[in-house]
Motif scaffolding. Structure first.
Motif, short mmCIF file in Angstrom:
data_model
loop_
_atom_site.label_atom_id
_atom_site.label_comp_id
_atom_site.label_asym_id
_atom_site.label_seq_id
_atom_site.Cartn_x
_atom_site.Cartn_y
_atom_site.Cartn_z
N TYR A 40 -3.61 -5.52 -3.60
CA TYR A 40 -4.38 -4.88 -2.54
C TYR A 40 -4.35 -3.37 -2.67
CZ TYR A 40 0.09 -4.47 0.10
OH TYR A 40 1.37 -4.19 0.50
N ILE A 51 -7.50 -3.06 -4.44
CA ILE A 51 -8.65 -3.57 -3.71
C ILE A 51 -9.03 -2.65 -2.56
CG2 ILE A 51 -9.54 -5.52 -2.36
CD1 ILE A 51 -7.61 -7.32 -3.95
N VAL A 52 -8.02 -2.09 -1.85
CA VAL A 52 -8.27 -1.24 -0.69
C VAL A 52 -9.14 -0.03 -1.02
CG1 VAL A 52 -7.20 0.32 0.99
CG2 VAL A 52 -6.32 -2.01 0.70
N SER A 83 -4.61 -11.58 -1.00
CA SER A 83 -4.55 -10.14 -1.22
C SER A 83 -5.84 -9.47 -0.74
CB SER A 83 -4.32 -9.85 -2.71
OG SER A 83 -4.21 -8.46 -2.94
N VAL A 84 -6.99 -10.11 -0.99
CA VAL A 84 -8.27 -9.58 -0.50
C VAL A 84 -8.27 -9.54 1.03
CG1 VAL A 84 -10.76 -9.96 -0.41
CG2 VAL A 84 -9.52 -10.37 -2.55
N SER A 99 -6.27 -6.74 2.30
CA SER A 99 -7.00 -5.48 2.09
C SER A 99 -7.94 -5.22 3.26
CB SER A 99 -7.78 -5.54 0.78
OG SER A 99 -6.94 -5.74 -0.32
N THR A 120 -5.74 4.06 1.72
CA THR A 120 -5.30 3.87 0.33
C THR A 120 -3.84 4.26 0.17
OG1 THR A 120 -7.54 4.30 -0.49
CG2 THR A 120 -5.73 4.51 -2.06
N SER A 146 -1.74 1.61 1.73
CA SER A 146 -1.60 0.41 0.89
C SER A 146 -0.57 0.64 -0.21
CB SER A 146 -2.95 0.02 0.29
OG SER A 146 -3.39 0.98 -0.66
N SER A 169 2.86 -1.47 -0.47
CA SER A 169 3.06 -2.28 -1.68
C SER A 169 4.51 -2.23 -2.15
CB SER A 169 2.14 -1.79 -2.80
OG SER A 169 2.56 -0.52 -3.30
#
Length: 316
Positions: free
Chosen positions: A114, A117-118, A166-167, A170, A247, A250, A254
């Motif tokens: 993610y 993806i984000v 994960s999507v 996001s 971002t 994220s 993570s």
């Protein structure tokens, strides 16, 4: 700027809580199914926040304005809570299902995607990230690979579920970024937990048929995941993201994958290979790089005042 750094520190603490929660999630699956686990922990997380909301409302009762603005905020609060709860249900359920069919290393790496993806999804809504953030994203993805992957990358049934999760996570981060500045963070978090718990309850009743005895057997992992991971972690996420670029958020979140490995090393006595240590170092470097401020051109005092008065969505 100081407030943003404090919020980033809060996000770091959240990653630590979530990293340790992987142990609780794994232990809970020994007694109950994924939907049962997510439903009970989410509802518990919502219940824990009710007295918190009562105390906070009592303290600021004199400051609450009356009229149209309050009604509008309540509408935004409810919509935001429902949207957050929906994507939280999707992400946590897909992750919990996928863990049953894949290794923990792959699950950690694919979930951490993610962070890539984000910012890609953010471009679609006009949220541009600086070059240092993009470099940090690439470094973090590489670091996650060294940390979590030991036998190459392949997409199997469980991996696909984790990727979909994960999507969903996001979208959850971006939805929080949209609603958190407009609504009460604690109340919105409480709503999202009840929405997530109720939605997870439907497949729980249809497919898993849990027994009370099994749920009570898993009370310790449910308590940790419900009170700390949900009640504390996700609520702080909503509060902290008010002044943090999604971002960057994220990237900080993570670190839960790194903390899960480090927790296994410290608590369970698991050893870290040089490859895993290198992966941890890359991820930490990525997060630090994303926090470094961009060089700004020399501006006049009036220009600086004008720029400070504008709403900002980025920490860079």
């Amino acid at each position: 700027m100081k407030k943003r750094y404090i919020n980033n520190l809060i996000l770091l603490i959240i990653a630590l809580i979530w990293g340790a929660a992987f142990v609780a999630q794994s232990a809970g699956m020994d007694y109950i199914g994924p939907f049962t686990f997510n439903s009970t922990r989410s509802i518990l997380g919502g219940i824990v926040l009710i007295p918190v909301i009562y105390v906070l409302d009592k303290k600021r009762k004199d400051e609450i304005s009356q009229g149209k603005e309050v009604i509008q905020n309540k509408k935004t609060l409810i919509i935001g809570g429902i949207c957050c709860g929906f994507f939280l249900m999707l992400g946590s359920s897909l992750q919990q299902i996928g863990i049953q069919y894949t290794t923990a290393g792959k699950a950690g790496f694919i979930t951490a995607l993610y962070i890539l993806i984000v910012p890609i999804l953010g471009l679609a809504v006009g949220k541009k990230a600086g070059i240092k953030v993009w470099i940090g994203v690439v470094l973090a993805v590489i670091g996650m690979y060294f940390l979590c992957m030991t036998s190459g990358l392949s997409i199997a049934k469980g991996d696909f579920y984790i990727l979909l999760g994960s999507v969903a996570f996001s979208f959850h981060i971006l939805v929080i970024d949209h609603f958190s500045p407009k609504a009460d963070g604690v109340k919105m978090s409480c709503i999202q937990f009840f929405v997530c718990g109720i939605l997870c309850m439907i497949p729980t009743i249809l497919f898993e048929h849990p027994e009370l005895y099994s749920i009570l057997q898993a009370w310790k992992p449910i308590a940790y995941a419900g009170i700390l991971s949900c009640g504390v972690g996700y609520t702080l996420q909503i509060v902290a993201q008010k002044n943090t670029d999604p971002t960057v958020a994220s990237l900080l979140l993570s670190l839960e994958s790194v903390f899960s490995v480090l927790a296994g090393w410290v608590i369970l006595g698991e050893t870290l290979s040089p490859r895993e240590l290198f992966g941890c170092a890359l991820v930490f470097a990525a997060v630090i790089l994303a926090q470094l401020p961009e060089r700004r051109p020399n501006l006049s005092y009036r220009d600086l005042q004008r720029e400070e008065s504008r709403p900002h969505h980025s920490t860079l």
